[in-house]
Motif scaffolding. Structure first.
Motif, PDB file in Angstrom:
ATOM      1  N   LEU A 289      34.984  16.636 -16.326  1.00  0.00           N
ATOM      2  CA  LEU A 289      35.730  17.028 -15.126  1.00  0.00           C
ATOM      3  C   LEU A 289      37.230  17.036 -15.401  1.00  0.00           C
ATOM      4  O   LEU A 289      37.935  17.961 -15.019  1.00  0.00           O
TER       5      LEU A 289
ATOM      6  N   GLU B  88      47.729  23.192  -8.905  1.00  0.00           N
ATOM      7  CA  GLU B  88      47.099  24.211  -8.075  1.00  0.00           C
ATOM      8  C   GLU B  88      48.143  24.756  -7.134  1.00  0.00           C
ATOM      9  O   GLU B  88      49.058  24.044  -6.729  1.00  0.00           O
TER      10      GLU B  88
ATOM     11  N   PRO C  57      36.858  31.151 -11.642  1.00  0.00           N
ATOM     12  CA  PRO C  57      37.547  29.931 -12.121  1.00  0.00           C
ATOM     13  C   PRO C  57      37.698  28.864 -11.044  1.00  0.00           C
ATOM     14  O   PRO C  57      38.200  27.779 -11.314  1.00  0.00           O
ATOM     15  N   LEU C  58      37.240  29.133  -9.843  1.00  0.00           N
ATOM     16  CA  LEU C  58      37.250  28.117  -8.798  1.00  0.00           C
ATOM     17  C   LEU C  58      36.481  26.860  -9.221  1.00  0.00           C
ATOM     18  O   LEU C  58      36.711  25.773  -8.700  1.00  0.00           O
ATOM     19  N   VAL C  59      35.579  27.014 -10.188  1.00  0.00           N
ATOM     20  CA  VAL C  59      34.834  25.839 -10.669  1.00  0.00           C
ATOM     21  C   VAL C  59      35.802  24.752 -11.150  1.00  0.00           C
ATOM     22  O   VAL C  59      35.504  23.564 -11.063  1.00  0.00           O
ATOM     23  N   ARG C  60      36.982  25.158 -11.643  1.00  0.00           N
ATOM     24  CA  ARG C  60      37.967  24.161 -12.096  1.00  0.00           C
ATOM     25  C   ARG C  60      38.520  23.377 -10.913  1.00  0.00           C
ATOM     26  O   ARG C  60      38.738  22.170 -10.995  1.00  0.00           O
ATOM     27  N   ASN C  61      38.784  24.091  -9.805  1.00  0.00           N
ATOM     28  CA  ASN C  61      39.325  23.410  -8.634  1.00  0.00           C
ATOM     29  C   ASN C  61      38.283  22.460  -8.038  1.00  0.00           C
ATOM     30  O   ASN C  61      38.623  21.394  -7.533  1.00  0.00           O
ATOM     31  N   LEU C  62      37.032  22.864  -8.114  1.00  0.00           N
ATOM     32  CA  LEU C  62      35.954  21.970  -7.670  1.00  0.00           C
ATOM     33  C   LEU C  62      35.925  20.723  -8.550  1.00  0.00           C
ATOM     34  O   LEU C  62      35.777  19.601  -8.052  1.00  0.00           O
ATOM     35  N   ALA C  63      36.078  20.920  -9.851  1.00  0.00           N
ATOM     36  CA  ALA C  63      36.081  19.781 -10.780  1.00  0.00           C
ATOM     37  C   ALA C  63      37.212  18.818 -10.419  1.00  0.00           C
ATOM     38  O   ALA C  63      37.042  17.600 -10.425  1.00  0.00           O
TER      39      ALA C  63
ATOM     40  N   LEU D 114      38.154  20.101 -17.526  1.00  0.00           N
ATOM     41  CA  LEU D 114      37.961  21.381 -16.842  1.00  0.00           C
ATOM     42  C   LEU D 114      38.987  21.595 -15.725  1.00  0.00           C
ATOM     43  O   LEU D 114      39.410  22.716 -15.461  1.00  0.00           O
TER      44      LEU D 114
END
Lengths: 544, 389
Positions: free
Chosen positions: A494, A502, B272-278, A497
């Motif tokens: 995690l 943001e 790439p939203l998977v990164r923000n979820l991470a 990644l």
């Protein structure tokens, strides 16, 4: 009006833009990068080696079988070694290619029928500390191939390698911690692997072949025999033995013409590693993620991208070269073929970017290297191995190591052991009853049995699961739809990644679900908002 | 006509399958049609939450879930209770609001301080300011549950036809008499449409305006970590759970509005939203920041303008039941399936007031409501990834 909770206007943006990204620094990838760079294209060449030790221990990206020596923990030394053992990298560097080693490509993101908000086609990259996004105009995928693994009792023990995993440890890393290797498979791949190991001072305990005759080139077999390598034809692998967690010997058993193990023909071969060299499958994960059309071509190792004469896939901006576009004995016999495919892809990418005209590319391309014919299809050969291994080793062998799913549990579509579930209804269900509802689908079986859902991301079991299901369904591997690949195609922590920062809008407007104020209102207090702070979305229930 | 059934259900997601199972166990001859494989869309791709006590179906949802394994005869991996974690005051207020909705329906909950939170959920960090422990709600495994419905339905004599796309509804004399598919026409006395994002297309065929906006949402899953006492743990703008295998499976964040999908099975692409979820998951569970993400996926869901379901037996044609759960269908499925089976058999639901879910509430909804709300897709690009050179 816009919906602040939606992705519109705040889709993740790339950290960097590169006109051409080449993935994989093997023969094909380096050749592609060099050709394009010489044509004046700005090129980024990424390769994941040296892979982090923890990743190697998970058999990612190749099956290293825990037989890495301690030097792989030294990143700096490994980086040096990977450069030193791949002289072509220096050529790429001299041609002006930006070479990034130790860099994983974990995702490819493009707009499609259900994704329209991406500002550009992007790759997700990462090293051991962080991840980032790179957008590209053109992409050459030269991701190589993976080993086909077929389990046997005890294959969870340290010492079970794949041929490509062994080759990487021998050649790229010079870090194979095995002294005596037994090679499974006598095709070109097996014989090459045996020769390579001998060259690096590893003793070969034998080469095992399920068929009655050796499959590879007679001359190569003869050279190996002269160096004292024993061959065991018409034999299959029955089990691995050794003290806890280690392979110390392999028990072989002879098979008759029908492939049935012959009682009393067992022999125990002392070795500290066994190398599965029965075949390769193209690594098509990235190609799948960018939406390139994949077709099953038995002679090319299975699912491969459809490419034109310039190695362009069905996605106009994406090219494929080397083993990931087709892995077979012809490629192994003639390494120039991969290089040539890479050159062609690099030239074509340069042409499509306007850096070369077609005539120049034709001229530089030269005469196509003749490709030795691919061997006959490999899938029935793999089935022959698997059938004998089932007969010799039984049904209680794990097909999926990560999730401990045995062959039996797979075919009976049983829920995982940890559920401890028993019911008469469940006992009446298996692959056969599923088949009544439609053709076999590996992803559906995965959901039920968990085979392929573990941290190795199905690298060790994907093909065996497919082969077992094909057997159970009385069909062939090509008739089973390609199980999907999902990002991240490398298992990343995690905190690797995640994005370092943001955009404010991403943080401020983030909600767990849609942010529709009435969606979770108690129905007895109609209209009362139960929403995550602030509700931008307005209700449009009627004309105002 | 190929053959038919008393009740033909369009859509083999959780809603259609549950309805089919309830009907089949009541002895009704039922046939479920699905364009691909049962539960292949959002029904098998969601967070598995079963805590919707504010819904008209909420009490029945809570009553049924603890019995589902036994009723179905197959495992759903249902686990009771939920823990809410807050990293900020607004998050804490939201968690408490959820708890209080439950309390007002007679369920028990208690606040948790940081110390209690850390005892229950060892991977939370010092950023957590508090939370809630709900002695109600829970979660289950969506993939196992959809297959359980499908198998249980078949055990009761119901039929499922996969890889069968419904292409039309045959009307005769104010009723739908048959369903046309890629594998022939199937006669029906009653038709249930529970086709997810495509439900609106079928409503349109019947001249019924059902305002629906489809969207894509994403989730990530980690490698397994040691089991926590309660797996239904969420917060920090994430929904999800720890599975019984130990994986952390979470989603949340921005959705993407898309155009109404056609009848083909879409790719389930990630961004790439998977990164923000991470990032959010690591913020929620700092003790698990080193854990590896091993896959991600997306799913398509549909929403009505107010985010609430439409579950209704139409008046014209009067033998059709339309059901969309407006993106919140999995947890409510045991209850909604029962409601649909009652609408089919008796024309009314005995255990829930469906008044708030009536289609008539959208009578005045303008045709361009999606544009007005900003619930629209970006215009499609011509090429998938870059153009030709």
């Amino acid at each position: 009006m816009s919906d602040h909770r939606s992705i519109a206007g705040k889709a993740p943006r790339p950290d960097q833009h590169i006109p051409l990204v080449v993935v994989g620094a093997g023969a094909a990838g380096v050749a592609a990068a060099v050709e394009a760079a010489r044509a004046g294209v700005e090129v980024l060449l990424v390769d994941e080696h040296p892979v982090d030790n923890d990743m190697m221990a998970m058999d990612v990206p190749l099956c290293f079988g825990q037989r890495m020596d301690a030097t792989v923990r030294n990143r700096a030394a490994m980086l040096e070694r990977v450069v030193e053992t791949n002289p072509a990298l220096a050529t790429a560097h001299d041609a002006g290619v930006d070479v990034q080693l130790g860099t994983y490509v974990w995702g490819a993101f493009v707009n499609s029928a259900t994704v329209q908000e991406l500002p550009a086609p992007m790759l997700g990259l990462a090293d051991d500390r962080r991840s980032w996004l790179v957008s590209f105009d053109r992409l050459v995928v030269a991701a190589g191939a993976r080993d086909v693994l077929l389990g046997f009792p005890g294959w969870e023990r340290a010492g079970t390698l794949g041929a490509n995993g062994a080759a990487a440890l021998l050649m790229r890393y010079r870090a194979l911690a095995a002294r005596r290797l037994l090679v499974i498979g006598s095709g070109v791949l097996g014989l090459h692997t045996a020769a390579l190991a001998l060259e690096h001072g590893v003793e070969i305990a034998g080469v095992v072949e399920v068929e009655a005759h050796l499959r590879g080139e007679a001359s190569e077999a003869k050279r190996l025999a002269e160096r004292g390598v024993p061959f065991f034809t018409a034999h299959t692998i029955r089990e691995a033995r050794g003290r806890t967690g280690e392979i110390e010997s392999i028990v072989l058993v002879g098979v008759d013409e029908a492939g049935t193990p012959v009682r009393g023909s067992e022999r125990e071969i002392a070795c500290d590693a066994v190398c599965m060299a029965v075949g390769l499958v193209p690594s098509v994960e990235l190609l799948h993620l960018v939406g390139a059309r994949l077709v099953f071509v038995a002679a090319l190792g299975g699912w491969v991208p459809e490419v034109d004469a310039w190695n362009r896939t069905s996605v106009a901006s994406v090219f494929a070269a080397g083993d990931c576009a087709g892995a077979h004995d012809g490629m192994l016999r003639a390494p120039d073929v991969a290089r040539e495919q890479g050159r062609v892809a690099g030239l074509a990418a340069a042409v499509s970017l306007g850096a070369l005209d077609r005539g120049q590319a034709e001229a530089r391309r030269g005469v196509r290297a003749p490709l030795s014919p691919a061997s006959s299809e490999m899938q029935s050969y793999w089935q022959a191995w698997l059938r004998t291994q089932i007969e010799a080793g039984g049904w209680e062998v794990n097909v999926c190591q990560c999730e401990e799913v045995t062959r039996r549990k797979l075919i009976e579509t049983k829920p995982p052991r940890y559920l401890k579930w028993e019911s008469p209804q469940m006992s009446a269900r298996d692959v056969g009853t599923l088949l009544r509802d439609g053709p076999i689908n590996q992803d559906q079986i995965k959901r039920l049995t968990r085979a392929g859902m573990g941290p190795c991301q199905s690298r060790r079991c994907r093909e065996q699961v497919g082969l077992l299901l094909a057997q159970a369904a009385g069909t062939t591997l090509d008739r089973i739809p390609l199980p999907t690949f999902r990002p991240p195609i490398r298992p990343l922590p995690l905190n690797v990644l995640w994005p370092a920062d943001e955009p404010a809008a991403m943080r401020e407007d983030w909600v767990s679900w849609f942010g529709i104020p009435t969606q979770f209102s108690p129905h007895w207090t109609a209209g009362m908002a139960v929403d995550e702070p602030t509700a931008h979305a307005r209700l449009i229930l009627s004309e105002e | 006509m190929t053959s038919g059934a008393a009740v033909v259900i369009v859509g083999g997601g959780v809603t259609g399958l549950s309805a089919g199972w309830w009907l089949a166990r009541a002895g009704v001859d039922v046939l479920v049609l699905d364009k691909s494989i049962v539960g292949w869309e959002a029904s098998g791709r969601n967070g598995g939450g079963a805590t919707h006590v504010g819904s008209p179906f909420g009490l029945e949802e809570q009553r049924l879930w603890p019995q589902m394994d036994e009723l179905l005869g197959y495992p759903t991996e249902y686990q009771p209770h939920r823990i809410g974690i807050a990293l900020s005051e607004p998050q804490l207020a939201l968690a408490r609001r959820w708890a209080e909705i439950g309390e007002s329906r007679g369920f028990r909950w208690e606040p948790l301080d940081r110390r209690q939170l850390k005892e229950l959920v060892p991977i939370v960090g010092d950023e957590a300011i508090g939370g809630t422990y709900l002695h109600f709600g829970g979660h289950a495994n969506p993939q196992r549950t959809v297959q359980a419905y499908a198998w249980a339905l078949a055990d009761h004599g119901g039929r499922i036809l996969q890889h069968t796309t419904v292409t039309g509804l045959v009307r005769r004399g104010g009723r739908v008499t048959a369903v046309e598919t890629t594998r022939g026409t199937f006669g029906a006395d009653v038709v249930v449409v529970a086709a997810g994002p495509q439900t609106g297309l079928f409503a349109e065929m019947l001249g019924v305006a059902l305002p629906l906006a489809p969207a894509r949402v994403e989730m990530i899953a980690t490698e397994p970590i040691p089991l926590m006492g309660v797996g239904g743990v969420a917060g920090n703008g994430l929904y999800g759970r720890q599975t019984l295998r130990g994986n952390l499976v979470y989603g949340g964040g921005p959705h993407e509005w898309i155009n109404v999908p056609d009848m083909t099975t879409p790719e389930h692409a990630n961004t790439p939203l998977v990164r923000n979820l991470a990032r959010r998951l690591a913020e929620l569970f700092p003790g698990a920041a080193h854990v590896r993400v091993i896959r991600a996926w997306s799913g398509l869901v549909e929403n009505t303008p107010d985010g609430l379901p439409v579950v209704e037996r139409l008046s014209n044609p009067d033998n059709v039941v339309i059901a969309t759960m407006s993106s919140v269908g999995f947890g409510l499925s045991p209850a909604v399936g029962r409601a649909i089976s009652e609408l089919v058999q008796h024309g009314r639901c005995s255990f829930a007031d469906l008044g708030a879910l009536a289609l008539s509430r959208f009578a005045g909804t303008p045709p361009d409501w999606r544009e007005r709300a900003g619930w629209v897709a970006r215009p499609a690009e011509v090429a998938a990834a870059g153009g030709d050179g």
